[in-house]
Scaffold this active site. Structure first.
Site: not given
Length: 493
Positions: A416-418, A458
């Site tokens: 997700n975050d990356v 995050a």
């Protein structure tokens, strides 16, 4: 000055056996070759072999040169048996753990090993303090040499910080403690005050070796390790693991000076410096400040704030395994992006089968790895290697990011975050400035996610979920990959 004199001057422990010095030098070279080998999955096995041979040479040399002898000069066989028994017990535990541990549990295993290194440094420092004559670091009156007090103070502080910090990291990674940042009121003032007290007491320890000074340094160091790690959220754990690895190396190096053991100094310095360099590289990959990592609690306030906001309800396109299989089978280029969700579901083997099936269909398949995907450095590389994904199909962010624009399909599995464009567009986002994998540039994005209700570590929703070219594949990552493999092979209909 010859080698023996140089080593004697460096360690302050008198004459050094020249053969032992040569053996330690060979061990050090092998450790360097091990680090070089471990820099690539293709050479990792040879790197491990170099490290094992080097450690064997170092341990045997230490036993031969430091074994206690009786008044008659004969080797103390009782001590030898005790040492060999301890080595045997440790070897059995290590072999059993290595064979049984799941690759998905590797981050917490690494954190646990770091804690043991820190605890060993504390134990050695305590033993040297309680019986300094046995370690050759005190005069006839029992007064510890000033340089040895400095080495001992540094070793006990770094070792205790490594131990308690690694324990907290293990608990967070293993799910025994919340992965969310735990914010203490006035934590920066508390941390700075505690660190200042440790530094001040270590300086005072050079003038006064009273027990209260030594044990106060020890207690404060255990406390600061705990205080530094609890404010750090799960998204930042890869940097934490690499930084604790660095701490464990410096602790070993400091104890090497106390023991007058060249192998420990070399090994500790190699681990400490390589861990620090890796941490710096990962901080750049996450747009974090290296200094803030050392201070602890970096990114905590922003991450916590980002997680607290209400999530906007937006339209998204659902899909199935059959849809994904059809789209990828018709593609020329597919880039697979694995993330922590793949690790949790243990979907790496199913993902490799999916990639193999696509290659049979004539599809060009590549894997894109973000440097901080997962919960430890190289987490995704390790999992893909365990699933026998060819090394030449795996690419790092900077090597493959430009290819997403030419990709027919970007298949994102639990990352997700990356892959979140907010890192480029939203200055208020806790991940702003972090380099991401540009999956949004692909013609079609297939995003495997357990549900639409969750967000990454995050705490930020991902705009990719709601793009016109994105199809959301909701469910367990392993089951989804298995279903796609069945659909590709024609057995899913």
């Amino acid at each position: 000055m010859d080698v023996q004199a140089i080593l004697s001057a460096a360690t302050g422990h008198g004459a050094v056996n020249p053969w032992a010095a040569i053996a330690y030098l060979v061990a050090g070279i092998l450790f360097i070759l091990a680090l070089r080998g471990l820099s690539s999955p293709a050479t990792a096995q040879s790197g491990n072999r170099f490290g094992m041979i080097g450690m064997t040479i170092a341990v045997v040399t230490t036993l031969l040169t430091h074994m206690p002898k009786g008044a008659d000069g004969v080797l103390d066989t009782i001590s030898l048996v005790e040492i060999l028994a301890a080595i045997g017990i440790g070897a059995v535990i290590g072999i059993v753990m290595a064979r049984r541990i799941a690759m998905t549990a590797m981050p917490q295993l690494v954190a646990a090993f770091h804690s043991l290194v820190g605890l060993a440094a504390v134990a050695v420092a305590a033993a040297a303090y309680l019986n300094p004559q046995a370690f050759g670091i005190a005069d006839a009156a029992g007064q510890i040499f000033t340089v040895s007090r400095v080495e001992m103070g540094l070793g006990i502080a770094i070792g205790a910080i490594t131990f308690s910090g690694s324990v907290i990291a293990f608990l967070k990674l293993n799910g025994n403690m919340s992965g969310s940042p735990i914010m203490l009121p006035g934590r920066h003032i508390i941390n700075l005050g505690t660190l200042a007290a440790i530094v001040g007491l270590t300086a005072y320890f050079t003038q006064d070796q009273s027990p209260w000074v030594f044990w106060t340094i020890t207690g404060l160091s255990f406390a600061i390790g705990f205080l530094l790690i609890i404010p750090i959220g799960g998204a930042d754990m890869p940097v934490v693991v690499s930084m604790l690895n660095s701490y464990s190396g410096w602790a070993a190096a400091a104890m090497g000076f106390t023991l007058g053991n060249t192998a420990m100094i070399i090994t500790g310095a190699l681990v400490g410096s390589s861990g620090a360099i890796l941490s710096y590289i990962m901080c750049r990959a996450m747009n974090r400040s290296f200094i803030s990592v050392i201070a602890g609690g970096f990114g905590g306030d922003d991450a916590a704030a980002g997680a607290g906001g209400a999530k906007e309800q937006r339209p998204w396109k659902p899909g199935s395994a059959d849809d994904a299989a059809f789209l990828m089978s018709q593609a020329e280029n597919v880039i697979i992006v694995p993330g922590y969700g793949m690790a949790v579901a243990q979907a790496q083997h199913a993902l490799r089968e999916m990639g193999d099936q696509l290659k049979k269909e004539g599809v060009n398949v590549k894997y894109a790895i973000h440097p901080v995907a997962g919960r430890m450095p190289g987490h995704m590389n390790v999992l893909l290697a365990e699933a026998n994904v060819p090394y030449d199909e795996v690419f790092e962010l900077e090597d493959i990011n430009g290819e997403f624009a030419q990709a027919d399909v970007a298949f994102v599995i639990g990352a997700n975050d990356v892959t979140n464009p907010a890192a480029k567009t939203d200055k208020s986002s806790p991940i702003y400035g972090m380099p991401i994998l540009d999956v949004a540039n692909a013609k079609t994005v297939l995003f495997v996610k357990r549900s639409m209700g969750g967000v990454g570590y995050a705490g930020v929703d991902n705009d990719v979920f709601y793009m016109d070219q994105t199809m959301m594949l909701l469910g367990d990552a392993k089951k989804m990959a298995d279903d796609i493999v069945k659909a590709l092979s024609g057995t899913g209909h």
